[in-house]
Design an enzyme around this catalytic site. Structure first.
Site, short mmCIF file in Angstrom:
data_model
loop_
_atom_site.label_atom_id
_atom_site.label_comp_id
_atom_site.label_asym_id
_atom_site.label_seq_id
_atom_site.Cartn_x
_atom_site.Cartn_y
_atom_site.Cartn_z
N ASP A 14 -27.74 17.32 -8.25
CA ASP A 14 -26.97 17.99 -9.29
C ASP A 14 -27.46 19.43 -9.38
O ASP A 14 -28.52 19.77 -8.86
CB ASP A 14 -27.17 17.28 -10.65
CG ASP A 14 -26.39 17.95 -11.77
OD1 ASP A 14 -25.23 18.34 -11.54
OD2 ASP A 14 -26.95 18.13 -12.88
N SER A 15 -26.69 20.25 -10.09
CA SER A 15 -27.11 21.62 -10.32
C SER A 15 -28.33 21.68 -11.24
O SER A 15 -28.98 22.71 -11.33
CB SER A 15 -25.96 22.41 -10.94
OG SER A 15 -25.51 21.76 -12.11
N GLY A 47 -21.13 25.85 -12.56
CA GLY A 47 -19.77 25.85 -13.10
C GLY A 47 -19.14 27.22 -13.26
O GLY A 47 -17.93 27.34 -13.40
N CYS A 77 -23.07 16.04 -9.42
CA CYS A 77 -22.52 17.21 -10.11
C CYS A 77 -20.99 17.23 -9.96
O CYS A 77 -20.48 17.17 -8.83
CB CYS A 77 -23.13 18.45 -9.46
SG CYS A 77 -22.55 20.00 -10.11
N ASN A 78 -20.29 17.31 -11.07
CA ASN A 78 -18.82 17.38 -11.00
C ASN A 78 -18.37 18.63 -10.26
O ASN A 78 -17.42 18.58 -9.48
CB ASN A 78 -18.23 17.40 -12.41
CG ASN A 78 -18.03 16.03 -12.98
OD1 ASN A 78 -16.95 15.46 -12.88
ND2 ASN A 78 -19.08 15.48 -13.56
N THR A 79 -19.03 19.73 -10.53
CA THR A 79 -18.61 21.00 -9.93
C THR A 79 -18.78 20.95 -8.41
O THR A 79 -17.89 21.35 -7.65
CB THR A 79 -19.42 22.16 -10.54
OG1 THR A 79 -19.28 22.12 -11.97
CG2 THR A 79 -18.94 23.50 -10.03
N GLU A 156 -28.49 21.77 -22.61
CA GLU A 156 -29.76 22.19 -22.00
C GLU A 156 -30.78 22.62 -23.06
O GLU A 156 -31.97 22.44 -22.90
CB GLU A 156 -29.52 23.36 -21.03
CG GLU A 156 -28.65 23.03 -19.84
CD GLU A 156 -29.43 22.65 -18.59
OE1 GLU A 156 -30.60 23.03 -18.50
OE2 GLU A 156 -28.86 21.96 -17.73
N CYS A 188 -18.07 16.45 -16.52
CA CYS A 188 -19.25 17.30 -16.32
C CYS A 188 -20.46 16.44 -16.63
O CYS A 188 -20.43 15.67 -17.60
CB CYS A 188 -19.19 18.51 -17.26
SG CYS A 188 -20.70 19.48 -17.30
N THR A 189 -21.48 16.57 -15.82
CA THR A 189 -22.67 15.72 -15.97
C THR A 189 -23.27 15.74 -17.37
O THR A 189 -23.86 14.75 -17.79
CB THR A 189 -23.77 16.22 -15.02
OG1 THR A 189 -23.87 17.64 -15.15
CG2 THR A 189 -23.48 15.84 -13.59
N HIS A 190 -23.15 16.88 -18.05
CA HIS A 190 -23.81 17.01 -19.35
C HIS A 190 -23.04 16.35 -20.49
O HIS A 190 -23.62 16.06 -21.53
CB HIS A 190 -23.99 18.49 -19.70
CG HIS A 190 -25.01 19.19 -18.87
ND1 HIS A 190 -24.93 19.26 -17.50
CD2 HIS A 190 -26.14 19.87 -19.21
CE1 HIS A 190 -25.95 19.95 -17.03
NE2 HIS A 190 -26.70 20.33 -18.04
N1 DGL Z 1 -23.61 19.74 -13.21
C1 DGL Z 1 -22.48 20.54 -13.59
C2 DGL Z 1 -21.22 19.68 -13.55
O1 DGL Z 1 -21.26 18.48 -13.63
C3 DGL Z 1 -22.66 21.15 -14.96
C4 DGL Z 1 -23.68 22.25 -15.01
C5 DGL Z 1 -23.33 23.43 -14.13
O2 DGL Z 1 -22.42 24.21 -14.48
O3 DGL Z 1 -23.98 23.59 -13.13
O4 DGL Z 1 -20.15 20.21 -13.40
#
Ligand code: DGL
Length: 272
Positions: A14-15, A47, A77-79, A156, A188-190
């Protein structure tokens, strides 16, 4: 892929720290699988970055994970799933799964009205990938996407319970509350970490869909298909790596993972 080491770990990346929500789900559903997790804490957020940059970062991370002899890779990570997975999956001789397709499949199975909301980072929402995948599953589904870029820094910063968070949820999601969508993808993961706040705000009419759950199910299927499931019964291990700030990451990991994390290692991912 036959003949590979079934005890080898699954690589998850993930990011940053949000992908631990996916790692947590994998640990719940596949407790025998060892995990190597990489969080790109030095370069988060993805993102707000371009596709080229996200693909470049993702390729480096995959190269790093390969040095850990992973048997499969989960793009938590979704992105990165939205913008990089299709680009790189044919370059990698390992089974790979992202979170977008499982999330879309779950939303398609959930909606009764055929009206689905998707929230995510700007890059994910602007990519239009959820709409594309949902329409492939069922062309009659219509999708309303909304980027909620400020949710990530709030999570975060550990401010999920802060009154400002509730104002932000109202700011981003007010229009959804008035719309006729009946399911909302937390793309989004968060966002699963804001699940109860979002659910309280939207009420019971809108069902929240967490792609992490379906992704872990999808991973199980992928490992089965490739004859790669780990059949061992002992407690699996998780090795966590980040590109910056390991101590902060460790504290967060221990607050959400079902196992104790003693150490998070730092790696210079730029070298891969
Ligand atoms: N992990 C990213 C996602 O799921 C969210 C955080 C980012 O923008 O890197 O899209």
């Amino acid at each position: 892929m036959a003949g590979q080491n079934n005890n080898a770990p699954v690589g998850v990346f993930d990011s940053g720290l949000g992908g631990l929500t996916v790692a947590r789900e994998i640990m719940r559903q596949l407790p025998s699988e060892n995990i190597v997790y990489f969080g790109d804490t030095a370069r988060v957020p993805y993102g707000s970055k371009s596709k080229d940059t996200i693909v470049y970062f993702s390729r480096q991370i995959v190269e790093f994970l390969k040095t850990k002899q992973v048997k499969a890779i989960v793009v938590a990570c979704n992105t990165a799933s939205a913008l990089a997975l299709e680009e790189i999956k044919d370059e990698v001789d390992l089974p790979m799964i992202g979170v977008v397709k499982p999330g879309a499949a779950a939303a398609a199975a959930t909606t009764k009205t055929g009206r689905v909301g998707v929230i995510g980072t700007r890059a994910t929402v602007e990519s239009g990938i959820y709409t594309e995948v949902l329409k492939e599953i069922d062309p009659s589904i219509s999708v309303i996407g909304k980027a909620c870029p400020l949710f990530v820094p709030m999570v975060e910063e550990g401010m999920t319970e802060h009154p400002v968070m509730m104002e932000m949820i109202d700011y981003y999601l007010r229009f959804l509350k008035k719309s006729d969508v009946d399911s909302l993808v937390l793309g989004c993961t968060h966002y699963p970490l804001l699940r109860s706040q979002i659910a309280d705000y939207l009420g019971s009419r809108i069902t929240l869909v967490n792609p992490a759950y379906e992704t872990a199910r999808g991973l199980k299927k992928l490992l089965e298909e490739n004859n790669l499931l780990n059949r061992q019964k002992e407690q699996a291990a998780a090795n966590l790596y980040v590109s910056d700030l390991p101590e902060r990451f460790k504290a967060f990991a221990n607050s959400i993972l079902p196992i104790d994390i003693d150490r998070v290692k730092t790696v210079n991912v730029e070298q891969y």
